[in-house]
Write a protein that holds these residues in place. Structure first.
Motif, PDB file in Angstrom:
ATOM      1  N   ASN A 153      38.654  36.726  44.925  1.00 48.74           N
ATOM      2  CA  ASN A 153      39.976  36.276  44.487  1.00 48.74           C
ATOM      3  C   ASN A 153      39.956  35.725  43.063  1.00 48.74           C
ATOM      4  O   ASN A 153      40.916  35.890  42.310  1.00 48.74           O
ATOM      5  N   GLY A 154      38.879  35.080  42.699  1.00 51.32           N
ATOM      6  CA  GLY A 154      38.775  34.506  41.360  1.00 51.32           C
ATOM      7  C   GLY A 154      38.504  35.529  40.278  1.00 51.32           C
ATOM      8  O   GLY A 154      38.698  35.264  39.094  1.00 51.32           O
ATOM      9  N   ASP A 155      38.039  36.736  40.672  1.00 55.21           N
ATOM     10  CA  ASP A 155      37.716  37.804  39.717  1.00 55.21           C
ATOM     11  C   ASP A 155      36.791  37.310  38.606  1.00 55.21           C
ATOM     12  O   ASP A 155      37.040  37.538  37.411  1.00 55.21           O
ATOM     13  N   THR A 156      35.732  36.651  39.000  1.00 54.79           N
ATOM     14  CA  THR A 156      34.806  36.130  38.009  1.00 54.79           C
ATOM     15  C   THR A 156      33.432  35.884  38.630  1.00 54.79           C
ATOM     16  O   THR A 156      33.241  36.067  39.847  1.00 54.79           O
ATOM     17  N   ILE A 157      32.487  35.466  37.804  1.00 58.72           N
ATOM     18  CA  ILE A 157      31.115  35.202  38.234  1.00 58.72           C
ATOM     19  C   ILE A 157      30.938  33.706  38.503  1.00 58.72           C
ATOM     20  O   ILE A 157      31.385  32.869  37.724  1.00 58.72           O
ATOM     21  N   ARG A 158      30.287  33.396  39.609  1.00 58.56           N
ATOM     22  CA  ARG A 158      29.926  32.012  39.922  1.00 58.56           C
ATOM     23  C   ARG A 158      28.417  31.954  40.153  1.00 58.56           C
ATOM     24  O   ARG A 158      27.859  32.787  40.875  1.00 58.56           O
ATOM     25  N   ILE A 159      27.779  30.968  39.545  1.00 56.24           N
ATOM     26  CA  ILE A 159      26.331  30.798  39.678  1.00 56.24           C
ATOM     27  C   ILE A 159      26.027  29.714  40.709  1.00 56.24           C
ATOM     28  O   ILE A 159      26.666  28.664  40.727  1.00 56.24           O
ATOM     29  N   PHE A 160      25.052  29.998  41.581  1.00 56.95           N
ATOM     30  CA  PHE A 160      24.570  29.017  42.558  1.00 56.95           C
ATOM     31  C   PHE A 160      23.095  28.742  42.287  1.00 56.95           C
ATOM     32  O   PHE A 160      22.306  29.674  42.128  1.00 56.95           O
ATOM     33  N   LYS A 161      22.720  27.475  42.237  1.00 59.17           N
ATOM     34  CA  LYS A 161      21.313  27.095  42.121  1.00 59.17           C
ATOM     35  C   LYS A 161      20.749  26.828  43.510  1.00 59.17           C
ATOM     36  O   LYS A 161      21.424  26.259  44.362  1.00 59.17           O
ATOM     37  N   PRO A 180      34.560  32.912  32.567  1.00 58.18           N
ATOM     38  CA  PRO A 180      35.964  33.251  32.300  1.00 58.18           C
ATOM     39  C   PRO A 180      36.321  34.632  32.844  1.00 58.18           C
ATOM     40  O   PRO A 180      35.455  35.493  32.988  1.00 58.18           O
ATOM     41  N   GLN A 181      37.592  34.828  33.142  1.00 56.28           N
ATOM     42  CA  GLN A 181      38.066  36.117  33.629  1.00 56.28           C
ATOM     43  C   GLN A 181      38.245  37.076  32.456  1.00 56.28           C
ATOM     44  O   GLN A 181      39.003  36.788  31.536  1.00 56.28           O
ATOM     45  N   LYS A 182      37.551  38.216  32.509  1.00 57.32           N
ATOM     46  CA  LYS A 182      37.625  39.180  31.417  1.00 57.32           C
ATOM     47  C   LYS A 182      37.953  40.599  31.883  1.00 57.32           C
ATOM     48  O   LYS A 182      38.505  41.383  31.132  1.00 57.32           O
ATOM     49  N   HIS A 183      37.589  40.930  33.116  1.00 56.96           N
ATOM     50  CA  HIS A 183      37.833  42.287  33.597  1.00 56.96           C
ATOM     51  C   HIS A 183      39.285  42.461  34.021  1.00 56.96           C
ATOM     52  O   HIS A 183      39.909  41.545  34.570  1.00 56.96           O
ATOM     53  N   LYS A 184      39.827  43.653  33.780  1.00 57.88           N
ATOM     54  CA  LYS A 184      41.206  43.974  34.133  1.00 57.88           C
ATOM     55  C   LYS A 184      41.297  44.969  35.286  1.00 57.88           C
ATOM     56  O   LYS A 184      42.388  45.351  35.697  1.00 57.88           O
ATOM     57  N   ALA A 185      40.164  45.388  35.817  1.00 59.31           N
ATOM     58  CA  ALA A 185      40.119  46.343  36.929  1.00 59.31           C
ATOM     59  C   ALA A 185      39.128  45.833  37.968  1.00 59.31           C
ATOM     60  O   ALA A 185      38.307  44.953  37.681  1.00 59.31           O
ATOM     61  N   PRO A 186      39.175  46.365  39.198  1.00 60.33           N
ATOM     62  CA  PRO A 186      38.240  45.925  40.247  1.00 60.33           C
ATOM     63  C   PRO A 186      36.784  46.060  39.810  1.00 60.33           C
ATOM     64  O   PRO A 186      36.413  47.004  39.119  1.00 60.33           O
ATOM     65  N   ILE A 187      35.971  45.098  40.242  1.00 57.15           N
ATOM     66  CA  ILE A 187      34.568  45.061  39.823  1.00 57.15           C
ATOM     67  C   ILE A 187      33.735  46.037  40.648  1.00 57.15           C
ATOM     68  O   ILE A 187      33.992  46.277  41.831  1.00 57.15           O
ATOM     69  N   LEU A 188      32.702  46.602  40.016  1.00 55.57           N
ATOM     70  CA  LEU A 188      31.787  47.535  40.683  1.00 55.57           C
ATOM     71  C   LEU A 188      30.443  46.892  40.991  1.00 55.57           C
ATOM     72  O   LEU A 188      29.910  47.035  42.079  1.00 55.57           O
ATOM     73  N   ASN A 189      29.904  46.211  39.981  1.00 57.44           N
ATOM     74  CA  ASN A 189      28.569  45.649  40.166  1.00 57.44           C
ATOM     75  C   ASN A 189      28.319  44.563  39.125  1.00 57.44           C
ATOM     76  O   ASN A 189      28.968  44.511  38.079  1.00 57.44           O
ATOM     77  N   ILE A 190      27.374  43.678  39.451  1.00 53.54           N
ATOM     78  CA  ILE A 190      26.888  42.664  38.524  1.00 53.54           C
ATOM     79  C   ILE A 190      25.369  42.668  38.579  1.00 53.54           C
ATOM     80  O   ILE A 190      24.775  43.238  39.505  1.00 53.54           O
ATOM     81  N   GLY A 191      24.739  42.041  37.614  1.00 51.86           N
ATOM     82  CA  GLY A 191      23.283  41.978  37.632  1.00 51.86           C
ATOM     83  C   GLY A 191      22.771  40.997  36.603  1.00 51.86           C
ATOM     84  O   GLY A 191      23.474  40.647  35.650  1.00 51.86           O
ATOM     85  N   LYS A 214      25.385  31.424  29.821  1.00 52.24           N
ATOM     86  CA  LYS A 214      26.362  30.336  29.801  1.00 52.24           C
ATOM     87  C   LYS A 214      27.787  30.822  30.027  1.00 52.24           C
ATOM     88  O   LYS A 214      28.710  30.010  30.114  1.00 52.24           O
ATOM     89  N   GLY A 215      27.961  32.153  30.093  1.00 51.92           N
ATOM     90  CA  GLY A 215      29.293  32.690  30.330  1.00 51.92           C
ATOM     91  C   GLY A 215      30.018  33.164  29.100  1.00 51.92           C
ATOM     92  O   GLY A 215      31.233  33.399  29.143  1.00 51.92           O
ATOM     93  N   ASP A 216      29.317  33.337  27.986  1.00 49.14           N
ATOM     94  CA  ASP A 216      29.911  33.887  26.774  1.00 49.14           C
ATOM     95  C   ASP A 216      29.574  35.374  26.676  1.00 49.14           C
ATOM     96  O   ASP A 216      28.430  35.778  26.964  1.00 49.14           O
ATOM     97  N   ILE A 217      30.539  36.188  26.257  1.00 50.00           N
ATOM     98  CA  ILE A 217      30.313  37.626  26.144  1.00 50.00           C
ATOM     99  C   ILE A 217      29.537  37.938  24.866  1.00 50.00           C
ATOM    100  O   ILE A 217      29.937  37.533  23.762  1.00 50.00           O
ATOM    101  N   LEU A 218      28.429  38.649  25.027  1.00 48.18           N
ATOM    102  CA  LEU A 218      27.616  39.079  23.898  1.00 48.18           C
ATOM    103  C   LEU A 218      28.102  40.417  23.350  1.00 48.18           C
ATOM    104  O   LEU A 218      28.084  40.649  22.143  1.00 48.18           O
ATOM    105  N   ALA A 219      28.499  41.313  24.266  1.00 49.68           N
ATOM    106  CA  ALA A 219      28.967  42.641  23.858  1.00 49.68           C
ATOM    107  C   ALA A 219      29.774  43.265  24.989  1.00 49.68           C
ATOM    108  O   ALA A 219      29.628  42.884  26.155  1.00 49.68           O
ATOM    109  N   SER A 220      30.606  44.216  24.636  1.00 52.61           N
ATOM    110  CA  SER A 220      31.371  44.980  25.620  1.00 52.61           C
ATOM    111  C   SER A 220      31.149  46.458  25.361  1.00 52.61           C
ATOM    112  O   SER A 220      31.088  46.902  24.202  1.00 52.61           O
ATOM    113  N   ILE A 221      30.997  47.213  26.445  1.00 50.09           N
ATOM    114  CA  ILE A 221      30.727  48.642  26.349  1.00 50.09           C
ATOM    115  C   ILE A 221      31.893  49.411  26.934  1.00 50.09           C
ATOM    116  O   ILE A 221      32.378  49.099  28.030  1.00 50.09           O
TER     117      ILE A 221
END
Length: 441
Positions: A153-161, A180-191, A214-221
């Motif tokens: 629902n949040g459409d974002t990444i959450r880190i758990f320690k 932060p929320q950056k994707h505009k379409a359903p997610i496929l995978n993370i890594g 830290k959650g900052d975008i380095l590049a977009s493809i």
């Protein structure tokens, strides 16, 4: 060289014998009802609500009778079924140290399983709650001390320690802020890259984002593939690859400077050869091999151990016909010997060298398979689809090891080595036969 190879095969045989002994010794697992899987949650709620009324008990008994029976499955290669989730499992991932398997489901939990319990009768797990949401994807950090999730629902990444307590058990703590929320379409995978330098997220449009930790975008493809069907980071942590509507797989290198600073993302190479869109792909553990599965009804094995900066292209090793469909997944054993392909609720296992179909697993889950992976040692093939996680013995991998010993036997010149190889082959074949004969209900 023969002595070194013999020592390696001796260790492999020892692990196989131990594995089989555990498999034979374990009792047949009883099939539990869905309500029993949710016992933990029911116990928690009953503690709050107090004793139920007679009418409530009668309604509960009626609803229990009305529920469909749980999907049952048995096969000679089935090592165990991990049951703990009360919702459908959408993703699984092994930790780099091989100790844990993480799974997430739409029951708002992430479960951490111990791989050493795979052959036990009981399979204990630790639960991390996903507050006010549920995770659709889960990936371990390289140090196996944290994991990241994608929130439905949040459409974002959450880190758990993962925090180790004084008594040796683990607890889980979510990061103070989500990405932060950056994707505009359903997610496929993370890594997360094995180097620990970046995180990847990919969506069904043509977007892949490269993040720092830290959650900052380095590049977009922009993949320019019309739509993406799958994307992943290579095990070596250098590459990000994607596939989709077009009949190729595109691979980029994420480059960092000597001081660890991000520099750029550059196109590395493409895998070209399919005649239709590619459903999915997988890497071998050393990133030197890739397997792709396509709408054209084939899987292909590639040698990707090339110096692309010197204009070397990956080359095709094998093309094999197979059943596939939208949502098909591919897995390649760590040593590159075995290919697994999912098609709906079925899984097929192939010998990567010959292309021979070794095993067919039909009706593994009651719903479409959502994830398919080998453990880091290549002993097991694990898949998810409904509320259960199926763990299979990698028998084709054991057969390949036996064939390797047989090839060594033909080349061996020392009589003592020949006798030792003959004994190991005999023991390995006997152990494999025992695994194949042990059916789990």
């Amino acid at each position: 060289m023969e002595v070194a190879a013999l020592i390696a095969l001796t260790l492999l045989l020892g692990a196989l014998v131990v594995l089989v002994a555990l498999a034979v010794g374990r009792r047949k697992e009883e099939i539990r009802e869905e309500t029993e899987q949710a016992a933990e949650f029911a116990a928690e709620s009953s503690a709050v609500k107090g004793p139920a009324s007679k009418k409530q008990k009668q309604e509960k008994q009626r609803s229990r009778k009305d529920k469909p029976s749980q999907h049952s499955f048995s096969h000679s290669l089935l090592a165990s079924s991990l049951k703990g989730h009360s919702g459908n499992v959408t993703c699984i991932d092994f930790s780099s140290n091989g100790k844990y398997l993480a799974s997430c489901a739409d029951d708002r939990t992430v479960r951490i399983w111990s791989t050493k319990d795979f052959l036990d009768r009981e399979h204990k797990c630790l639960r991390a709650n996903v507050e006010l949401d549920h995770a659709t994807l889960v990936r371990f950090s390289p140090d196996s001390r944290a994991f990241i999730t994608w929130l439905a629902n949040g459409d974002t990444i959450r880190i758990f320690k993962m925090i180790k307590k004084d008594d040796g058990t683990l607890s889980f703590k979510a990061a103070a802020e989500d990405f932060p929320q950056k994707h505009k379409a359903p997610i496929l995978n993370i890594g997360i890259a094995e180097t620990g330098k970046f995180i990847m997220s990919a969506s069904t449009d043509t977007s892949i984002h490269i993040w720092d930790l830290k959650g900052d975008i380095l590049a977009s493809i922009n993949t320019n593939q019309m739509t993406n069907s799958y994307a992943a980071i290579s095990p070596c942590g250098r590459f990000v690859a994607s596939c989709g509507f077009t009949p190729d797989v595109k691979v980029w290198e994420v480059c960092f400077g000597k001081g660890g600073e991000f520099r750029e993302v550059v196109r590395a190479f493409d895998l070209k050869g399919h005649s239709a869109g590619v459903h999915a792909f997988a890497f071998s553990n050393d990133s030197h091999r890739m397997v792709t599965v396509s709408k054209d009804g084939t899987w292909k094995l590639w040698n990707t151990d090339v110096e692309y900066k010197k204009q070397q292209d990956p080359y095709l090793l094998k093309t094999v016909p197979c059943a596939s469909s939208e949502g098909s997944r591919a897995a390649l054993s760590p040593d590159g010997r075995v290919v697994a392909i999912s098609d709906g609720v079925n899984v097929a296992m192939y010998d990567a060298g010959s292309g021979k179909l070794e095993e067919e697993l039909h009706g593994v889950h009651s719903e479409e398979i959502t994830d398919l992976r080998f453990d880091i040692n290549g002993r097991f093939l694990v898949c998810s689809g409904d509320k259960a996680i199926r763990v299979f013995h990698n028998a084709p991998g054991y057969r390949a090891a036996i064939r390797d010993m047989q090839d060594m036997l033909k080349k061996a010149q020392n009589e003592a080595m020949k006798q030792r190889l003959q004994q190991q082959i005999k023991e390995a074949q006997s152990a494999l036969d025992t695994v194949l004969a042990a059916t789990v209900d």
